[in-house]
Design an enzyme around this catalytic site. Structure first.
Site, PDB file in Angstrom:
ATOM      1  N   ARG A 137       6.017 -35.495 -54.752  1.00 36.76           N
ATOM      2  CA  ARG A 137       5.422 -34.205 -55.156  1.00 36.76           C
ATOM      3  C   ARG A 137       6.422 -33.347 -55.939  1.00 36.76           C
ATOM      4  O   ARG A 137       6.020 -32.566 -56.818  1.00 36.76           O
ATOM      5  CB  ARG A 137       4.929 -33.462 -53.908  1.00 36.76           C
ATOM      6  CG  ARG A 137       4.018 -32.258 -54.191  1.00 36.76           C
ATOM      7  CD  ARG A 137       3.428 -31.730 -52.886  1.00 36.76           C
ATOM      8  NE  ARG A 137       2.369 -30.749 -53.100  1.00 36.76           N
ATOM      9  CZ  ARG A 137       2.489 -29.444 -52.860  1.00 36.76           C
ATOM     10  NH1 ARG A 137       3.635 -28.965 -52.414  1.00 36.76           N
ATOM     11  NH2 ARG A 137       1.474 -28.625 -53.060  1.00 36.76           N
ATOM     12  N   ILE A 181      -1.064 -25.774 -57.593  1.00 34.51           N
ATOM     13  CA  ILE A 181      -1.166 -27.100 -56.995  1.00 34.51           C
ATOM     14  C   ILE A 181      -1.618 -26.870 -55.560  1.00 34.51           C
ATOM     15  O   ILE A 181      -1.089 -26.002 -54.858  1.00 34.51           O
ATOM     16  CB  ILE A 181       0.183 -27.849 -57.063  1.00 34.51           C
ATOM     17  CG1 ILE A 181       0.066 -29.245 -56.440  1.00 34.51           C
ATOM     18  CG2 ILE A 181       1.312 -27.062 -56.424  1.00 34.51           C
ATOM     19  CD1 ILE A 181       1.340 -30.078 -56.607  1.00 34.51           C
ATOM     20  N   SER A 182      -2.610 -27.602 -55.114  1.00 33.79           N
ATOM     21  CA  SER A 182      -3.216 -27.346 -53.814  1.00 33.79           C
ATOM     22  C   SER A 182      -2.266 -27.656 -52.659  1.00 33.79           C
ATOM     23  O   SER A 182      -1.330 -28.454 -52.787  1.00 33.79           O
ATOM     24  CB  SER A 182      -4.486 -28.188 -53.641  1.00 33.79           C
ATOM     25  OG  SER A 182      -5.481 -27.790 -54.534  1.00 33.79           O
ATOM     26  N   GLN A 183      -2.516 -27.021 -51.532  1.00 33.56           N
ATOM     27  CA  GLN A 183      -1.825 -27.316 -50.281  1.00 33.56           C
ATOM     28  C   GLN A 183      -1.955 -28.806 -49.977  1.00 33.56           C
ATOM     29  O   GLN A 183      -3.035 -29.383 -50.096  1.00 33.56           O
ATOM     30  CB  GLN A 183      -2.454 -26.494 -49.166  1.00 33.56           C
ATOM     31  CG  GLN A 183      -1.925 -26.765 -47.779  1.00 33.56           C
ATOM     32  CD  GLN A 183      -2.745 -26.061 -46.709  1.00 33.56           C
ATOM     33  OE1 GLN A 183      -3.723 -25.382 -47.002  1.00 33.56           O
ATOM     34  NE2 GLN A 183      -2.345 -26.217 -45.465  1.00 33.56           N
ATOM     35  N   PRO A 184      -0.881 -29.472 -49.579  1.00 34.88           N
ATOM     36  CA  PRO A 184      -0.958 -30.910 -49.289  1.00 34.88           C
ATOM     37  C   PRO A 184      -2.055 -31.275 -48.300  1.00 34.88           C
ATOM     38  O   PRO A 184      -2.700 -32.327 -48.457  1.00 34.88           O
ATOM     39  CB  PRO A 184       0.440 -31.228 -48.751  1.00 34.88           C
ATOM     40  CG  PRO A 184       1.324 -30.245 -49.447  1.00 34.88           C
ATOM     41  CD  PRO A 184       0.517 -28.983 -49.546  1.00 34.88           C
TER      42      PRO A 184
END
Length: 221
Positions: A41, A67-70
């Site tokens: 990431r 970028i979205s939360q994992p």
């Protein structure tokens, strides 16, 4: 970074367990967690954000996008039920992270990004990481990518006011679409859309989320 990435995967697994108690969602597929453990990431965020790359939270990537939360990436991937031979459409490439996670699990990923600088940066970063099974283009994701339809799964990483009809049309019978629905300043719900073998469509709410809005001419109609 490998240690940080392993810690992130542990947090995502724990996050999933906590959410499951409230929503009844099943545990995440181990294959999805393994994909998260493989994708670097930190190579798919702006340099200024690399120190925070493995925090379980969204991060800014420029141009008003995130970028979205994992955990959300893992959940959306899990809901799409990716299989090795699948062809998946992603709407909203952003940094390329969701596309990379999907590419670890399926045969081919087609990803569309409407913001040209993000599309160019994601294409360069994904190529540098050796992802040869991702095809990316600049464009309005509302209309999908009919030249490569139908898709086994569709993952939309921006909130639509309603589910775009072109995406439903491009979903293969038996396929699944994961999409956040709702206005930017209103409650958004992550939806799972399933297309039956006879073409009928059913959808259900998964949980409240917050995404940047889907943009483009199609969404403004």
């Amino acid at each position: 970074m490998a240690t940080r990435r392993a810690r992130m995967v542990h947090e995502v697994r724990r996050n999933a367990e906590e959410v499951r108690r409230g929503t009844g969602l099943p545990a995440l597929d181990p294959r999805v967690l393994e994909a998260l453990a493989r994708v670097p990431r930190h190579r798919l965020v702006p340099e200024a954000q690399r120190a925070h790359a493995y925090a379980n939270r969204p991060l800014p990537i420029g141009h008003g996008q995130t970028i979205s939360q994992p955990y959300i990436v893992a959940l959306m991937t899990d809901l799409a039920r990716p299989r090795p031979g699948d062809r998946v459409l992603e709407i909203g490439t952003g940094s390329g992270y969701q596309a990379a996670v999907l590419a670890e699990l399926v045969e081919r990923v087609y990803s569309i990004e409407i913001v040209p600088p993000l599309a160019r940066r994601a294409a360069a970063d994904l190529q540098a990481l050796g992802y040869t099974n991702i095809e990316l283009r600049e464009g309005d994701g509302y209309y999908g990518w009919p030249e490569h339809a139908p898709f086994d799964a569709i993952v939309v990483t921006a909130a639509a006011a309603s589910i775009p009809p072109p995406l439903i049309e491009q979903l293969k019978p038996g396929g699944r679409m994961v999409i956040p629905v709702g206005g930017q300043f209103h409650t958004q719900m992550l939806m799972l859309v399933e297309k039956q073998d006879d073409g009928r469509v059913r959808s259900r709410q998964i949980l409240p989320v917050r995404f940047v809005p889907l943009t483009g001419a199609g969404e403004r109609r």
